[in-house]
Each structure stands twice: as structure tokens, then as C-alpha cells.
Scaffold this motif. Structure first.
Motif: not given
Length: 121
Positions: A92-112, A114-120
Motif C-alpha cells: 500500500l506504500n507503493d504508488p503503482n500498486y495503489i493505481a492498479e488497485l484503484a483500476r480493478k476495484k473502483y473502475l478508475m482510468v488514467k487520462d486518455g 477508455t474503459l470497457f466493461v463486460q456484462p456478467k
């Protein structure tokens, strides 16, 4: 100077042995051992100590031994959990891990991005 210290002391007279003495021909009497109060107290104390050791403290000792084994396994589990939590803190002190966790858990994206979500299904 070399005088004996007790020159006036006479030896004790010895009794002559009787030839027809009844004690001489008889077998020695067997003396009966009498129970004294001291022996009874000692026997009572030893009986009580044996009872306490075998029936009171032995089960407690076995129970305490089992408790110690159970606590030892709990300590090992807690140490493993502690090690996992320390690893998680380092991540959790590593910024790269925090960014990866935010993308997976909270569906966040970087600038530029595009997020694709597959239906269950």
C-alpha cells in the motif's frame, strides 16, 4: 604428671549368668510394632498427598498442557497473519500498486484511457 585422670574410679560389678534362666532357653520374643501418633499422621499425610497429586493436579496438568498446545498453534497463526499484514502495508506504500488497485476495484482510468466493461453472464 603422667597420672591417670580418674584413678579412683572402679569398674562396675558384673552379674553372674544364671544357668537355668528361662530367657536363655526360650526364643526371643517378637516385639509388636505399635502404631504411634506420629506414624499415623505420616501415613495420613502421604495418603492425602497421593490423592492430591493423582486425582486433583494430574487432570489440571493435562488440561494445561492441551491449552499450551492450542495457544502455540494460535501464536503461529497470528505470526503468519502479522507477516501478511506487513506485506500488505509495504504494497500500500507503493504508488503503482495503489493505481492498479484503484483500476480493478473502483473502475478508475488514467487520462486518455477508455474503459470497457463486460456484462456478467
Amino acid at each position: 604428671m603422667n597420672k591417670p585422670a580418674r584413678s579412683n574410679v572402679l569398674p562396675l560389678p558384673q552379674e553372674p549368668e544364671k544357668k537355668n534362666s528361662p530367657t536363655r532357653n526360650m526364643a526371643p520374643k517378637k516385639t509388636r510394632k505399635r502404631w504411634k501418633v506420629r506414624n499415623l499422621l505420616l501415613l495420613g499425610f502421604l495418603t492425602w498427598a497421593g490423592y492430591v497429586f493423582f486425582f486433583v493436579q494430574s487432570p489440571d496438568f493435562d488440561r494445561l498442557k492441551q491449552d499450551q498446545q492450542q495457544l502455540s498453534t494460535e501464536i503461529l497463526q497470528i505470526k503468519e497473519t502479522n507477516q501478511e499484514l506487513l506485506t500488505k502495508i509495504d504494497q500500500l506504500n507503493d504508488p503503482n500498486y495503489i493505481a492498479e488497485l484503484a483500476r480493478k476495484k473502483y473502475l478508475m482510468v488514467k487520462d486518455g484511457e477508455t474503459l470497457f466493461v463486460q456484462p456478467k453472464q
